[in-house]
Motif scaffolding. Structure first.
Motif, short mmCIF file in Angstrom:
data_model
loop_
_atom_site.label_atom_id
_atom_site.label_comp_id
_atom_site.label_asym_id
_atom_site.label_seq_id
_atom_site.Cartn_x
_atom_site.Cartn_y
_atom_site.Cartn_z
N ASN A 76 -9.01 7.94 -43.68
CA ASN A 76 -9.89 7.43 -44.74
C ASN A 76 -9.65 8.20 -46.04
O ASN A 76 -9.48 9.41 -46.02
CB ASN A 76 -11.34 7.57 -44.28
N CYS A 88 -7.61 0.95 -45.75
CA CYS A 88 -6.84 0.79 -44.52
C CYS A 88 -5.36 0.95 -44.86
O CYS A 88 -4.77 0.12 -45.58
CB CYS A 88 -7.08 -0.53 -43.80
N THR A 119 -8.20 1.18 -38.15
CA THR A 119 -8.84 0.70 -39.38
C THR A 119 -9.21 1.84 -40.32
O THR A 119 -8.94 1.78 -41.52
CB THR A 119 -10.10 -0.11 -39.03
N PHE A 120 -9.84 2.88 -39.80
CA PHE A 120 -10.33 3.94 -40.66
C PHE A 120 -9.50 5.21 -40.60
O PHE A 120 -9.83 6.19 -41.26
CB PHE A 120 -11.79 4.28 -40.29
N HIS A 125 -12.34 2.83 -49.24
CA HIS A 125 -11.58 2.39 -48.06
C HIS A 125 -10.51 1.39 -48.49
O HIS A 125 -10.75 0.55 -49.35
CB HIS A 125 -12.52 1.73 -47.05
#
Length: 424
Positions: A306, A80, A302-303, A78
């Protein structure tokens, strides 16, 4: 002394204890899956014509996806995209630009987590680009479960009941449904009436339409309807949003289902489900002048995009874009349709066989969910995963992986036939 519960029973008991009852759960407890097959925790294997609700066009654990995800996991999980740019996100957008059916030469995308989130962002982009608030959707639509997208969705139970008040400025028009007597002429007339009675077309930012309505019953749009709808949109300066969350990524034998309709170039494309090869990913794609109408910071999450999902999507899009893959998918659809039409010819309770390519369904004459549920249950008992759909719950949809073998397809369709016969 009572016997110890089986792993299957223990997991379902824990599910009942710890998981919200608002999430519908079947009897199946999955242990592993491969290709067109799912194996439960007791070791029984099922052919999968459900695909996690249309998320496994390339089958379970598609080898290029597994390899890409493993390689990406060794690099990072991850970041972002709003904190640090990473190449897998850009690569997915590059491929979506090359594959886009939308008008215009310079295409851009935003990546998000789900089809519902993508539909919400398509509406945001349309509103920003047009300066208009209203959205037009259609009978039998399914666009998601968030506040806006469940408002856009047509079915009350279980998707809308008890969840109001709903989002404002969402209006519903008729959609073609030839089997139940709604023609393209009727649908266009209904849309024009909506513009006279409910909403001024000068305030409409976009219309959102699935070329094959998924949860609504696998109604494919008649050959003339998307072009006629696009003509109405152009007349009023309304954007045409093509929701291909379930229909895209080869599901209908083309990369996008809208490609079955000559001369129809939507303004925005919404994709999801199978694009991630089993991982959560969705996208909005369109010409730069629309996609850049939202200022920096106005889109994101945020994700969204991904890295693992993006690595998977690159592998999926590369595979599905191959002409041979799509040709095989189209041939798969022809074989499936022939079997289903033969079944319908000898079973009068099947009123309609429909869909595009290998995205196919059978609607039962009786407008009740009971028989469809019985067929789904009978198929399960025989080792096949099926799903029902439709406003009345009386449609059996088939979402076989496009990578299924001839032997697996024959076995699955034979179970469909047996399940229909056994419940007749």
């Amino acid at each position: 002394m009572s016997a110890h519960p089986t792993p299957h029973d223990r997991i379902l008991a824990d599910r009942a204890r710890f998981v919200s009852g608002g999430v519908a759960t079947p009897r199946l407890v999955v242990h592993h899956a491969e290709g067109a097959r799912v194996t439960d925790i007791d070791g029984r294997t099922y052919l999968d014509f459900a695909g996690g609700i249309g998320c496994q066009n390339t089958g379970h654990r598609f080898a290029p996806v597994v390899e890409a995800v493993k390689a990406q996991a060794d690099a990072y999980l991850h970041q972002c995209f709003m904190v640090g740019v990473y190449e897998p996100y850009v690569e997915v957008c590059r491929r979506l630009a090359a594959l886009s059916p939308c008008h215009g030469d310079e295409q851009k995308s935003i990546l998000v987590n789900s089809g519902a989130e993508a539909n919400e962002n398509a509406v945001k982009i349309a509103r920003a680009a047009t300066g208009r608030p209203a959205v037009v959707v259609f009978d039998n639509a399914f666009h998601g479960r968030t506040l806006l997208t469940m408002t856009m969705t047509a079915k009350v139970k279980p998707y809308r009941a008890g969840f109001g008040p709903f989002a404002p400025e969402v209006y519903r028009a008729p959609a073609p449904y030839p089997y139940r007597g709604v023609t393209s002429d009727d649908a266009i007339a209904g849309l024009k009436r909506l513009f006279k009675t409910e909403v001024d077309p000068a305030t409409v930012a976009c219309v959102v339409l699935e070329p094959v309505q998924g949860e609504g019953g696998f109604m494919e749009m008649p050959p003339d309807y998307p072009a006629r709808l696009l003509e109405v949109c152009r007349e009023h300066g309304i954007l045409y949003v093509d929701d291909e969350v379930q229909t895209g990524v080869g599901r209908t034998g083309r990369m996008w289902a809208i490609e079955h309709y000559d001369g129809v170039e939507p303004d925005l494309l919404v994709s999801g489900k199978s694009i991630g090869g089993g991982l959560p990913l969705a996208a909005v794609t369109g010409p730069a002048e629309l996609m850049d109408a939202v200022g920096p910071g106005g889109l994101g999450g945020t994700f969204g995009g991904n890295p693992l999902s993006c690595a998977a999507a690159v592998a999926v899009l590369d595979a599905v874009a191959e002409p041979s893959f799509l040709a095989e998918a189209e041939a798969l659809g022809a074989r499936m349709r022939a079997r289903l039409e033969a079944l319908a010819a000898r079973r009068p309770e099947i009123g309609d066989v429909r869909g595009l390519g290998p995205m196919l369904a059978m609607e039962l004459v009786e407008r009740s969910p009971d028989r469809a549920k019985a067929i789904v249950d009978a198929a399960f008992d025989r080792g096949l995963l099926l799903l029902a759909c439709g406003i009345d719950g009386n449609v059996i949809r088939l979402l076989a992986p496009l990578t299924i073998t001839d032997e697996e397809l024959d076995a699955g369709l034979r179970i469909v036939e047996e399940a229909v016969d056994a419940t007749g």
